[in-house]
Design a protein around this motif. Structure first.
Motif, mmCIF file in Angstrom:
data_model
loop_
_atom_site.group_PDB
_atom_site.id
_atom_site.type_symbol
_atom_site.label_atom_id
_atom_site.label_comp_id
_atom_site.label_asym_id
_atom_site.label_seq_id
_atom_site.Cartn_x
_atom_site.Cartn_y
_atom_site.Cartn_z
ATOM 1 N N ALA A 1 -31.823 1.068 -48.498
ATOM 2 C CA ALA A 1 -33.287 1.107 -48.546
ATOM 3 C C ALA A 1 -33.884 0.695 -47.201
ATOM 4 N N SER A 2 -33.255 -0.260 -46.528
ATOM 5 C CA SER A 2 -33.739 -0.705 -45.218
ATOM 6 C C SER A 2 -33.634 0.419 -44.192
ATOM 7 N N ILE A 3 -32.527 1.143 -44.218
ATOM 8 C CA ILE A 3 -32.358 2.271 -43.304
ATOM 9 C C ILE A 3 -33.481 3.278 -43.503
ATOM 10 N N GLN A 4 -33.768 3.575 -44.744
ATOM 11 C CA GLN A 4 -34.803 4.567 -45.038
ATOM 12 C C GLN A 4 -36.167 4.127 -44.497
ATOM 13 N N LYS A 5 -36.480 2.852 -44.627
ATOM 14 C CA LYS A 5 -37.776 2.354 -44.157
ATOM 15 C C LYS A 5 -37.846 2.311 -42.629
ATOM 16 N N VAL A 6 -36.747 1.928 -41.974
ATOM 17 C CA VAL A 6 -36.734 1.917 -40.506
ATOM 18 C C VAL A 6 -36.846 3.346 -39.970
ATOM 19 N N GLU A 7 -36.239 4.292 -40.667
ATOM 20 C CA GLU A 7 -36.330 5.694 -40.249
ATOM 21 C C GLU A 7 -37.771 6.190 -40.307
ATOM 22 N N LYS A 8 -38.544 5.735 -41.286
ATOM 23 C CA LYS A 8 -39.955 6.130 -41.362
ATOM 24 C C LYS A 8 -40.736 5.589 -40.160
ATOM 25 N N ILE A 9 -40.436 4.350 -39.769
ATOM 26 C CA ILE A 9 -41.093 3.772 -38.598
ATOM 27 C C ILE A 9 -40.688 4.539 -37.345
ATOM 28 N N LEU A 10 -39.420 4.921 -37.262
ATOM 29 C CA LEU A 10 -38.951 5.721 -36.126
ATOM 30 C C LEU A 10 -39.689 7.053 -36.060
ATOM 31 N N GLU A 11 -39.905 7.690 -37.192
ATOM 32 C CA GLU A 11 -40.649 8.954 -37.223
ATOM 33 C C GLU A 11 -42.046 8.763 -36.644
ATOM 34 N N TRP A 12 -42.675 7.623 -36.989
ATOM 35 C CA TRP A 12 -44.020 7.362 -36.460
ATOM 36 C C TRP A 12 -43.974 7.243 -34.936
ATOM 37 N N PHE A 13 -43.015 6.509 -34.422
ATOM 38 C CA PHE A 13 -42.910 6.326 -32.976
ATOM 39 C C PHE A 13 -42.596 7.640 -32.260
ATOM 40 N N GLU A 14 -41.797 8.479 -32.883
ATOM 41 C CA GLU A 14 -41.470 9.775 -32.270
ATOM 42 C C GLU A 14 -42.701 10.669 -32.169
ATOM 43 N N GLY A 15 -43.699 10.412 -32.997
ATOM 44 C CA GLY A 15 -44.866 11.286 -33.034
ATOM 45 C C GLY A 15 -46.109 10.723 -32.377
ATOM 46 N N GLN A 16 -46.019 9.567 -31.698
ATOM 47 C CA GLN A 16 -47.212 8.966 -31.104
ATOM 48 C C GLN A 16 -46.996 8.642 -29.632
ATOM 49 N N THR A 17 -48.054 8.786 -28.842
ATOM 50 C CA THR A 17 -48.013 8.453 -27.409
ATOM 51 C C THR A 17 -49.207 7.587 -27.023
ATOM 52 N N GLN A 18 -49.762 6.851 -27.992
ATOM 53 C CA GLN A 18 -50.958 6.052 -27.733
ATOM 54 C C GLN A 18 -50.658 4.618 -27.325
ATOM 55 N N LEU A 19 -49.570 4.066 -27.887
ATOM 56 C CA LEU A 19 -49.314 2.634 -27.753
ATOM 57 C C LEU A 19 -47.859 2.378 -27.369
ATOM 58 N N ASN A 20 -47.658 1.346 -26.555
ATOM 59 C CA ASN A 20 -46.326 0.834 -26.261
ATOM 60 C C ASN A 20 -46.249 -0.621 -26.717
ATOM 61 N N PHE A 21 -45.133 -0.972 -27.359
ATOM 62 C CA PHE A 21 -44.966 -2.289 -27.959
ATOM 63 C C PHE A 21 -43.873 -3.062 -27.218
ATOM 64 N N TYR A 22 -44.192 -4.295 -26.835
ATOM 65 C CA TYR A 22 -43.212 -5.171 -26.197
ATOM 66 C C TYR A 22 -43.152 -6.487 -26.975
ATOM 67 N N ALA A 23 -41.947 -7.051 -27.088
ATOM 68 C CA ALA A 23 -41.750 -8.341 -27.778
ATOM 69 C C ALA A 23 -42.310 -8.306 -29.198
ATOM 70 N N SER A 24 -42.267 -7.148 -29.819
ATOM 71 C CA SER A 24 -42.697 -6.984 -31.201
ATOM 72 C C SER A 24 -41.458 -6.956 -32.096
#
Length: 357
Positions: free
Chosen positions: A165-188
């Motif tokens: 279940a954790s893999i599935q949820k992290v993959e959804k977050i990865l999909e979001w990052f693959e589709g956005q170029t607005q924000l960069n996150f550091y030390a998050s």
């Protein structure tokens, strides 16, 4: 630290400028009531809910971010904080700050993540095991898989349902990052939370002779209730979706009763194994992890497989949360956040290796 508000939310004290105002601005932007940006609206799914700022009446100059308590719905929450990205310092960090951060965990750039801490509930001892950031920094490329797998171990078994279940949820977050170029996150960070108290079931036997005869796995012996059972499980038929229906003996009904007793009603609905009453007997519906050849042999090891090694098809049933936290170093961008993406992919690879092995 994080404080608890009487209304069930948590309070995170605003950090000194520029970090605190920057994090507040981030939450205000994402949770603006007039926001119509689909990227930011989707991002809300992966954050704790934000309820504005709060100050105590006795100290009006102290400001806190008022956030959802992601652990609130859990009885025995298991929690892990994993910092994500190849750099734990932002583009405006001083040379001194960069050196300080790199020296804390030199492998951050190569691995792409760092375990900041974990708190794991062990069913076997009814207690928590806690690891701090020094534990995470001690992990190497060779030991990181085993180091993270500790978070998913109940004291009796590896919670493969939670890993899946954790893999599935992290993959959804990865999909979001693959589709956005607005924000960069550091030390998050990513905050992992799952229910530790009731998904794993304990088999208790007082008859040691019987246990030895049946070769019950050592981790299942805890003493206490007697499990009555025999080998009269009979496969009735295979349904269209591949699941197996089996008639269950009186002893297995007792086993289920023990399991049900150990679980609160609130969490019982999460279980992927269902027992339904029929006119002739009880019907136990589960995924095809019991084969005909195994049914003719030892019952208890098969029960161990059913209850502990939950098949991939049931991964949705695990009570798991994965949320992004800590946004004091989020900056506007016009490119993909490659450092965060790199860390997510490596973390998914490690989680998948834990699941496969």
């Amino acid at each position: 630290g994080i404080l608890q508000h009487p209304d069930g939310t948590v309070l995170k004290q605003l950090q000194p400028p520029p970090r605190g105002p920057r994090e507040q601005e981030f939450y205000n932007k994402v949770y603006d009531s007039d926001c119509c940006d689909s990227i930011l609206l989707e991002l809300r799914e992966y954050l704790p809910k934000y309820f504005g700022v709060w100050s105590p009446p006795t100290a009006p100059n102290d400001t806190y971010l008022k956030l959802e308590d992601v652990t609130r719905k859990f009885n025995k929450p298991c929690i892990m904080d994993v910092k994500i990205g190849q750099k734990s310092y932002d583009p405006y960090a001083s040379a001194e700050k960069i050196q300080q951060q790199v020296s804390k965990y030199p492998l951050m750039e190569e691995i792409g993540f760092l375990v900041l801490g974990m708190r794991v509930y062990h069913v076997s001892s009814d207690s928590y095991e806690t690891q701090n950031q020094h534990y995470g920094r001690s992990l190497t490329k060779e030991t990181v898989k085993d180091g993270i797998s500790k978070f998913f171990h109940s004291g009796y078994c590896l919670r493969k349902d939670v890993v899946a279940a954790s893999i599935q949820k992290v993959e959804k977050i990865l999909e979001w990052f693959e589709g956005q170029t607005q924000l960069n996150f550091y030390a998050s960070s990513l905050l992992f939370v799952y229910e530790g108290s009731c998904q794993a079931t304990t088999v208790r036997l007082s008859d040691v002779t019987l246990a030895e005869k049946r070769r019950v796995p050592k981790g299942l012996l805890a003493g206490g209730d007697v499990l009555e059972y025999n080998n009269n499980i009979n496969v009735i038929n295979s349904t269209e979706n591949g699941k197996i229906e089996a008639s269950v003996s009186k002893g297995l009904s007792k086993f289920y009763a023990l399991h049900k007793k150990a679980c609160s009603k609130r969490h019982h609905s999460q279980l992927s194994l269902k027992v339904e009453n029929s006119e002739q007997d009880n019907v136990w519906k589960t995924s095809p992890c019991i084969t005909q050849e195994h049914l003719n042999g030892n019952v208890l090891p098969q029960l161990e497989k059913v209850f502990y090694h939950v098949p991939a098809e049931t991964k949705e049933s695990a009570n798991v949360e994965v949320r992004m936290i800590d946004f004091a170093h989020v900056f506007p961008s016009n490119t993909k956040d490659e450092g965060y993406i790199y860390g997510l992919k490596n973390l998914i690879t490690v989680l998948q290796n834990i699941l496969d092995n």
